[in-house]
Design a protein around this motif. Sequence first.
Motif, short mmCIF file in Angstrom:
data_model
loop_
_atom_site.label_atom_id
_atom_site.label_comp_id
_atom_site.label_asym_id
_atom_site.label_seq_id
_atom_site.Cartn_x
_atom_site.Cartn_y
_atom_site.Cartn_z
N ARG A 185 -6.41 -0.71 -6.38
CA ARG A 185 -6.73 -0.38 -4.99
C ARG A 185 -7.06 -1.64 -4.19
N SER A 196 -5.00 9.33 -0.46
CA SER A 196 -4.87 7.90 -0.78
C SER A 196 -6.22 7.21 -0.83
N THR A 197 -7.16 7.64 -0.01
CA THR A 197 -8.43 6.91 0.10
C THR A 197 -9.60 7.87 -0.14
N GLY A 217 -9.87 -1.38 1.27
CA GLY A 217 -10.20 -0.13 1.97
C GLY A 217 -10.13 1.08 1.06
N GLY A 218 -9.92 0.85 -0.25
CA GLY A 218 -9.84 1.97 -1.20
C GLY A 218 -8.44 2.53 -1.29
N GLU A 219 -7.47 1.97 -0.52
CA GLU A 219 -6.10 2.50 -0.56
C GLU A 219 -5.39 2.00 -1.82
N GLU A 220 -4.49 2.85 -2.33
CA GLU A 220 -3.78 2.46 -3.55
C GLU A 220 -2.72 1.41 -3.22
N ASN A 269 1.32 5.62 0.20
CA ASN A 269 0.74 6.90 0.58
C ASN A 269 0.88 7.88 -0.56
N PRO A 309 0.87 -1.18 0.00
CA PRO A 309 0.00 0.00 0.00
C PRO A 309 0.90 1.23 0.00
N TRP A 352 -11.81 8.58 1.87
CA TRP A 352 -11.95 9.36 3.11
C TRP A 352 -11.07 10.61 3.05
N ASP A 353 -9.81 10.44 2.54
CA ASP A 353 -8.91 11.59 2.39
C ASP A 353 -9.55 12.64 1.48
#
Length: 452
Positions: A196, A108-109, A199-202, A95, A93, A111-112
């Motif tokens: 991704r 990253s997500t 959790g949607g993180e790259e 940032n 993952p 939410w960000d």
Amino acid sequence: MSTTQNSTPATHAVDVAIVGGGFTGLTAAYELARGGLRVAVLEADSETGGLAAAFTVGGQKLDRFYHHWFTNDAAVMDLIAELGLGDHVEISPTNTGMYYANHFFRLSTPWDLLNFKPLSFVDRIRLGLLALRARRVSNWRELENKTARDWLRELGGDAVYRVVWEPLLKGKFGVYADDISAVWFWNKLKLRGGSRGRGGEERLAYFKGGFVALADALAQRVRDQGGDIVLSAPVQAIVPAQAGMWTLQTSRGNWTAQRVIATPALPLIADMIANWADEAYLAQLRRIRYIGNVCLVLELERSLSEIYWLNVNDPSFPFVGVIEHTNFERPQTYGGRHIVYLSKYLPVSDPLYALDADAFLDYSLPFLQRMFPQFDRSWVLAHHLWRAEWSQPIVEKHYSTLIPAEDGPLPGFHICSMAQIYPEDRGTNYAIREGRRIGRRIADEMNRAQQA
Ligand SMILES: Cc1cc2nc3c(=O)[nH]c(=O)nc-3n(C[C@H](O)[C@H](O)[C@H](O)COP(=O)(O)OP(=O)(O)OC[C@H]3O[C@@H](n4cnc5c(N)ncnc54)[C@H](O)[C@@H]3O)c2cc1C
């Protein structure tokens, strides 16, 4: 490896000669050698890998220009599995951040995104929806007539364009930014969204030992199958010879071949065939514009931040990104050093392109200091500067009509170059896909002709 010591150039005969030992040339050679054909790769540089070539830091190879794969880069993952090198792939993952108006923002997500203060709440929602709407476009042809600027404004409005997209387009394409096609941007949004985690993180992938370790493994496979990889052999001219053969002239001797695959940038190929190709064809090869890149690589004693990929959206900063590679690959790999790339795309006529490594460092450090006030010049243990004149084709409107065909004006002459990749953009994944495809195609054609 072939060598030539006499003043009379030696002539080597092969079935297929490939110009360029980047990923396109190496994968084409891999397929041709597997198909039982005699193949030679002629590479101008003293190393294989092309734009993905490397140098040594702390006893370990490091890419001259930062590289990663997306987890959905299927062609590269298939090749790695086929070579039995799956254990060399590291998926992490990462940032991603943005620097804007003297502040850092994480991006990253999803939410960000919702917390992204430089935009009003409504514009944050617009930004999120823009990515979703863009990904819904399934036929890129409907975007060919639009610039990225017009399309992005249409989808997300002016504020989102100004804060998020315009600086990125300007950073990547400089004076050409307003010409870039919506297709190019659509493809970037689509690909990034596909890499991704839950959790949607790259999530991004790297190869242990750098991308060059994969290039070296391919080169070794080619040699194992009887192929030749000839380094420091810039091809000066490709000329038609008797009986439908081709001659490739280099300072290390001449190669004759039934077929030629040219993989460098299109204007370089035009120069190699200028003594026989007609003006209209040469003009087509010279029509697509390119932008150059300079990358300052810093070996630091300390880390700058936790962010791997920092997009610089502040127009007063000259870099498109600050990429802290050791937030992706561990610093221990490079003897504990922290590796940072400062990347700048620019026309090669820009005076910055001509600066040497020390002058470029002096130019860059005040910007880095403004961005990271705790940073001190004493952190820099070593620095390196890499330049690429043909780093990125300018993908403009109606790009599909500009791309030259794979088969050249005379039989047996083929082009498989980065600028032909479309609607996707350059990248090692596509170099591998296209190199393998043309290699297989030519191996099949030649083997069928031999049987007949
Ligand atoms: C700054 C930057 C960042 C990048 N980041 C990524 C990334 O994160 N992920 C990714 O997948 N890709 C990335 N890329 C793109 C990737 O490096 C290229 O798409 C890929 O390496 C192209 O491979 P190629 O073989 O088609 O072309 P090239 O690598 O350009 O190979 C062409 C070869 O031809 C040789 N050549 C030129 N002239 C001659 C001559 N006269 N005779 C013989 N040989 C000649 C050149 O030396 C070169 O080795 C990046 C590129 C840059 C510049």
